[in-house]
Design an enzyme around this catalytic site. Structure first.
Site, PDB file in Angstrom:
ATOM      1  N   SER A 153       0.906  -3.490  -1.923  1.00 54.61           N
ATOM      2  CA  SER A 153      -0.453  -3.797  -2.346  1.00 54.61           C
ATOM      3  C   SER A 153      -0.477  -5.109  -3.138  1.00 54.61           C
ATOM      4  O   SER A 153      -0.129  -6.164  -2.591  1.00 54.61           O
ATOM      5  CB  SER A 153      -1.004  -2.616  -3.161  1.00 54.61           C
ATOM      6  OG  SER A 153      -2.401  -2.679  -3.275  1.00 54.61           O
ATOM      7  N   HIS A 213      -2.976   5.458   0.398  1.00 54.06           N
ATOM      8  CA  HIS A 213      -2.531   4.177  -0.149  1.00 54.06           C
ATOM      9  C   HIS A 213      -1.161   4.256  -0.816  1.00 54.06           C
ATOM     10  O   HIS A 213      -0.361   3.324  -0.696  1.00 54.06           O
ATOM     11  CB  HIS A 213      -3.567   3.651  -1.153  1.00 54.06           C
ATOM     12  CG  HIS A 213      -3.302   2.246  -1.598  1.00 54.06           C
ATOM     13  ND1 HIS A 213      -3.232   1.181  -0.720  1.00 54.06           N
ATOM     14  CD2 HIS A 213      -3.072   1.726  -2.829  1.00 54.06           C
ATOM     15  CE1 HIS A 213      -2.987   0.073  -1.392  1.00 54.06           C
ATOM     16  NE2 HIS A 213      -2.875   0.375  -2.669  1.00 54.06           N
TER      17      HIS A 213
END
Length: 253
Positions: free
Chosen positions: A89, A225
């Protein structure tokens, strides 16, 4: 070095180093643990200001500040042996920014770059993504609940939220203001591997292909995620990293 790098297991005879960059608001412990698992690889987990032992330091305001500090610390040791980069990320963006500066300014490049859970910074999907760092705390926590990966009991604890929310928002402010152009030609020549969670929001992983002339691979794993926190997924990732760094070491020699 110890101020910026967390290394649980120093391995002077390691065939390569893996330098890991935290996700937004994250610390170094998750990756530093990998150093106890990867017997042939020395793991450097990056510590950013505003958290862990650096909690009293002000947050960085730009990607340039992050890149400058990390490269100033790591440059002397990067010439000792082959190195690879891993980031998830926000950490994927940091990995790319580091690799970009190392190649352009210092003529150094990793033997592999592993990017997880993020669109390339110059992709339309990234550019059009809504900014989150300006959300109210209530809206921000609602968003965190939607993406998953943080235990609900932590998000419901106001004292815990006060500890991690400032770092998370500061890192998101950095990445939301990080801009770079799509490369006209590949900057790197090393292989690039992208990991992502199958249930995460879509990311433009294919856009990362533009950063290197080396092999490009995408690995999709079950989860949202923070799929990489799952023990089974972590094993897949570490086995993959070990395999490809050992292969790269043979080529390097």
């Amino acid at each position: 070095m110890d101020k910026v790098i967390n290394c649980f297991s120093k391995r002077p005879d390691a065939m390569a180093r893996l330098i890991c960059f935290p996700w937004a608001g994250g610390g170094s412990i998750h990756y530093a643990r990998w150093g106890k698992i990867l017997s042939s690889i020395e793991v450097f987990a990056v510590k950013l200001p505003g958290r862990e032992a650096r909690a009293k330091e002000p947050f960085f305001q730009s990607m340039e500040q992050i890149v400058d500090e990390i490269i100033n610390v790591l440059l002397p040791v990067l010439k000792e042996k082959p190195f690879a980069l891993f980031g998830h990320s926000f950490g994927a963006m940091t990995s790319f920014a580091i690799a970009d500066t190392l190649k352009r300014v210092h003529k150094l490049e990793p033997i592999h770059i592993f990017l997880s859970g993020a669109s390339a910074p110059y992709s339309e999907m990234r550019i059009q993504a809504p900014n989150r760092s300006d959300l109210s705390d209530e809206e921000f926590l609602q968003w965190m609940t939607r993406i998953g990966g943080t235990p609900p009991e932590l998000l419901a604890n106001s004292e815990v939220v006060k500890l991690f929310l400032p770092a998370l928002k500061a890192d998101l402010h950095v990445v939301e203001n990080y801009r770079c152009d799509r490369p006209d030609s590949p900057l790197l020549s090393c292989p690039v591997t992208c990991f992502d969670g199958k249930q995460d929001m879509p990311h433009d992983l294919q856009a990362w292909k533009d950063i290197s002339s080396g092999d490009f691979t995408v690995q999709m794993l079950p989860g949202a995620h923070f799929y990489l926190k799952d023990a089974a997924n972590e094993k897949v990732i570490l086995d993959y990293i070990t395999k490809y760094l050992e292969m790269a070491e043979i080529d390097y020699l």
